[in-house]
Design an enzyme around this catalytic site. Structure first.
Site, PDB file in Angstrom:
ATOM      1  N   LYS A 237       0.851  -1.190   0.000  1.00 21.48           N
ATOM      2  CA  LYS A 237       0.000   0.000   0.000  1.00 21.48           C
ATOM      3  C   LYS A 237       0.886   1.239   0.000  1.00 21.48           C
ATOM      4  CE  LYS A 237      -3.297   2.645   2.778  1.00 21.48           C
ATOM      5  NZ  LYS A 237      -3.931   2.798   4.107  1.00 21.48           N
ATOM      6  N   GLN A 238       0.614   2.140  -0.943  1.00 17.13           N
ATOM      7  CA  GLN A 238       1.398   3.368  -1.037  1.00 17.13           C
ATOM      8  C   GLN A 238       0.498   4.527  -1.440  1.00 17.13           C
ATOM      9  OE1 GLN A 238       3.521   5.580  -0.143  1.00 17.13           O
ATOM     10  NE2 GLN A 238       5.310   4.284  -0.633  1.00 17.13           N
TER      11      GLN A 238
END
Length: 350
Positions: A237-238
């Site tokens: 997740k970014q």
């Protein structure tokens, strides 16, 4: 089906017709119905991990596509329960969090040890669950920013979770300890057959320079993605990148001029594709975060983020506050709009 072009407004043509040239789509490991067989079959992941990853891919409105829509609700710790749930007090009750994920057609619901353990027997067989292992809590004064383990991997396994999530604040003074803790936790999760997801965030006041916030720079966030994949995050997740050139502006670390002259451009899809490339060319799935709720603009912002993620070669979106800080019907509509991007044949890989 959501009118994607209408929600994109003036950006529709730029976002829907752009073709990347730095990293071509043919060189990426793209999401698809056969992702586990085609990509994860090369890895050292056990049959149990592969089964649970396939379970994640098979659930919800995106089931069978290889894309994921995840509802994350750990903000009761991260931002305080009052700040998070006062806009919609129903979500002080954990069962409503799980109901939103279920009725919203999500692949998975992610939350804290307390939230999931309080309703696990009712929901573990209805929707895949992910336990977030560590958090930054906001009650300490003066404020401090560190990720502390709130749960053990075994607790996630015992309550029927198929995945664990965690955060590392890359760039922070505490990140070396966090890397070690989460690397060990992810190895244990894989031993128990669970999927691993890393919130791969940057945190350092030095990453703000001359009024520009490089916490969202493509070059810096992409390196954080690469580190996440290195400690065996199955999905990373970014935040969606908003600028580039963090290494050069701040004057630290190591980079190469080709990163800026050939491999990326200032187009948002190119900036996100560099994140995908750093996730071992897509072998680790890139999911972008939906960000905070801003009101009427939430639907358009969520769809925009989903379009950029999908066209860059990403695996999906993880969106919380934009959905749960609204009435249930509106939250479902927003989640479905995100999912429609990944279901639409008109939104292709750039």
């Amino acid at each position: 089906m959501t009118d994607i072009a209408k929600l994109l407004g003036d950006e529709a043509d730029s976002l829907l017709s752009y073709t990347c040239s730095g990293f071509k789509k043919e060189d990426l490991y793209l999401p698809g119905p056969d992702f586990v067989d085609r990509v994860f079959a090369d890895s050292d992941r056990s049959p149990h991990v592969m089964r649970n990853l396939q379970t994640l891919f098979n659930h919800g409105r995106l089931g069978g596509t290889g894309y994921v829509s995840i509802l994350p609700v750990d903000q009761g710790i991260e931002h305080s329960a009052g700040a998070s749930f006062a806009p919609n007090p129903a979500y002080f009750d954990p069962k409503n969090i799980l109901e939103l994920a279920l009725q919203g057609g999500c692949n998975c619901a992610c939350s804290t040890l307390g939230v999931l353990s309080s309703v696990a027997r009712r929901y573990a067989h209805k929707i895949p669950l992910m336990l977030k292992l560590n958090h930054n809590e906001s009650l300490t004064l003066p404020a401090m920013y560190d990720q502390t383990l709130f749960a053990q991997v075994e607790q996630a396994h015992d309550m029927g979770c198929i995945a664990v999530g965690a955060t590392v604040y890359f760039g922070s003074p505490e990140c070396r300890r966090q890397i070690q803790e989460i690397s060990e936790a992810f190895e244990r999760a894989h031993e128990l057959g669970m999927v691993t997801v890393l919130w791969s965030y940057l945190r350092n006041p030095e990453f703000k320079k001359d009024g520009v916030d490089y916490h969202v720079a493509s070059d810096l966030t992409s390196q954080a993605v690469h580190l996440a994949a290195t400690i065996k995050a199955d999905i990373v997740k970014q935040k969606l990148p908003e600028n580039n050139g963090g290494y050069k502006a701040i004057g630290f670390g190591h980079t190469h001029e080709k990163v800026y002259s050939e491999l990326t451009s200032d187009h948002p899809i190119d900036l996100a594709r560099f994140q995908v490339a750093n996730a071992f060319m897509g072998r680790a799935g890139l999911i972008n975060s939906g960000g905070g709720s801003k009101g009427q603009s939430d639907m358009g912002e969520a769809v925009r983020t989903a379009v950029i993620n999908k066209r860059a070669g990403g695996m999906g979106l993880i969106s919380g506050r934009k959905a749960f800080q609204k009435p249930l019907k509106e939250g479902i509509e927003l989640l479905n709009a995100i999912q429609d991007v990944y279901l639409s044949k008109d939104v292709s890989i750039a």
